[in-house]
Design a protein around this motif. Structure first.
Motif, short mmCIF file in Angstrom:
data_model
loop_
_atom_site.label_atom_id
_atom_site.label_comp_id
_atom_site.label_asym_id
_atom_site.label_seq_id
_atom_site.Cartn_x
_atom_site.Cartn_y
_atom_site.Cartn_z
N PHE A 48 -3.52 4.09 5.40
CA PHE A 48 -3.58 4.10 6.85
C PHE A 48 -4.01 2.74 7.39
O PHE A 48 -3.43 2.23 8.34
N GLY A 49 -5.01 2.14 6.76
CA GLY A 49 -5.46 0.81 7.17
C GLY A 49 -4.35 -0.22 7.07
O GLY A 49 -4.22 -1.09 7.92
N SER A 50 -3.51 -0.09 6.06
CA SER A 50 -2.43 -1.06 5.86
C SER A 50 -1.38 -1.00 6.96
O SER A 50 -0.68 -1.99 7.20
N THR A 51 -1.29 0.13 7.65
CA THR A 51 -0.25 0.27 8.67
C THR A 51 -0.52 -0.57 9.91
O THR A 51 0.35 -0.70 10.77
N ASN A 52 -1.71 -1.14 10.01
CA ASN A 52 -2.06 -1.98 11.16
C ASN A 52 -1.68 -3.44 10.99
O ASN A 52 -1.95 -4.24 11.88
N GLU A 54 1.02 -6.70 9.48
CA GLU A 54 2.36 -7.17 9.14
C GLU A 54 2.38 -7.82 7.76
O GLU A 54 3.41 -7.83 7.09
N THR A 55 1.20 -8.40 7.35
CA THR A 55 1.16 -9.12 6.08
C THR A 55 -0.08 -8.74 5.28
O THR A 55 -1.08 -8.27 5.83
N LYS A 56 0.00 -9.02 3.99
CA LYS A 56 -1.13 -8.81 3.10
C LYS A 56 -2.31 -9.66 3.53
O LYS A 56 -3.47 -9.21 3.51
N GLU A 57 -2.05 -10.88 3.94
CA GLU A 57 -3.12 -11.80 4.34
C GLU A 57 -3.90 -11.25 5.55
O GLU A 57 -5.12 -11.39 5.62
N GLN A 58 -3.19 -10.64 6.48
CA GLN A 58 -3.88 -10.03 7.63
C GLN A 58 -4.81 -8.91 7.16
O GLN A 58 -5.94 -8.80 7.63
N MET A 59 -4.32 -8.13 6.22
CA MET A 59 -5.15 -7.03 5.72
C MET A 59 -6.36 -7.57 4.97
O MET A 59 -7.47 -7.06 5.13
N VAL A 60 -6.15 -8.60 4.17
CA VAL A 60 -7.26 -9.21 3.44
C VAL A 60 -8.33 -9.69 4.42
O VAL A 60 -9.53 -9.47 4.20
N SER A 61 -7.91 -10.26 5.53
CA SER A 61 -8.88 -10.81 6.49
C SER A 61 -9.70 -9.72 7.18
O SER A 61 -10.79 -9.99 7.67
N LYS A 62 -9.19 -8.50 7.20
CA LYS A 62 -9.89 -7.39 7.87
C LYS A 62 -10.46 -6.37 6.88
O LYS A 62 -11.04 -5.36 7.28
N LYS A 63 -10.30 -6.63 5.59
CA LYS A 63 -10.70 -5.66 4.57
C LYS A 63 -12.17 -5.26 4.72
O LYS A 63 -12.48 -4.06 4.75
N GLN A 64 -13.09 -6.20 4.80
CA GLN A 64 -14.51 -5.86 4.87
C GLN A 64 -14.83 -5.06 6.13
O GLN A 64 -15.61 -4.11 6.09
N GLU A 65 -14.23 -5.45 7.23
CA GLU A 65 -14.43 -4.72 8.48
C GLU A 65 -13.98 -3.26 8.35
O GLU A 65 -14.67 -2.34 8.78
N MET A 66 -12.81 -3.06 7.72
CA MET A 66 -12.32 -1.70 7.50
C MET A 66 -13.23 -0.93 6.56
O MET A 66 -13.54 0.24 6.79
N MET A 67 -13.65 -1.59 5.48
CA MET A 67 -14.55 -0.93 4.52
C MET A 67 -15.84 -0.50 5.20
O MET A 67 -16.29 0.63 5.02
N ASP A 68 -16.42 -1.40 5.98
CA ASP A 68 -17.66 -1.08 6.69
C ASP A 68 -17.46 0.12 7.62
O ASP A 68 -18.31 1.01 7.68
#
Length: 97
Positions: A48-52, A54-68
Motif C-alpha cells: 500500500f505504501g508503494s502505491t504513493n 512513481e519511483t523506488k527512490e521516492q519510496m526510499v526517501s519516505k521509508k522511515q516516515e512510513m515505518m514510524d
C-alpha cells in the motif's frame, strides 16, 4: 457509530474470523497464526505504501516516515485492545471456553 466506522470494524472482524478459523486446526499453534497475521499486514502495508510513489527512490526517501507511522498506529491499536482485554478480562475469557 458512523457507517464508515462500522465498515472499519466489519473488515477487521472478517480478518479475525479467518485467524480464528486457522486456530481451529490443532496442527497449527496460535502463535503461528498470530505471526502469519502480522506478516500479512506488514506485507500489505508495504504494498500500500508503494502505491504513493512513481519511483523506488521516492519510496526510499519516505521509508522511515512510513515505518514510524505504521509502528505508531499499531502501538496505539495494540495498547487500546490490551486495555480493553484487561478491563473486560473475565468476560472475554469466559466466552472463549
Amino acid at each position: 457509530m458512523s457507517d464508515t466506522e462500522q465498515a472499519f470494524y466489519d473488515r477487521a472482524t472478517e480478518m479475525i474470523k479467518l485467524a480464528n478459523k486457522q486456530n481451529q486446526n490443532t496442527e497449527i499453534k496460535t502463535g503461528e497464526v498470530s505471526a502469519s497475521f502480522m506478516y500479512a499486514v506488514a506485507r500489505y502495508n508495504a504494498w500500500f505504501g508503494s502505491t504513493n510513489f512513481e519511483t523506488k527512490e521516492q519510496m526510499v526517501s519516505k521509508k522511515q516516515e512510513m515505518m514510524d507511522y505504521y509502528v505508531e498506529r499499531y502501538k496505539e491499536m495494540l495498547e487500546s485492545n490490551m486495555n480493553d482485554y484487561i478491563e473486560h478480562f473475565d468476560h472475554y475469557r469466559s466466552t472463549q471456553k
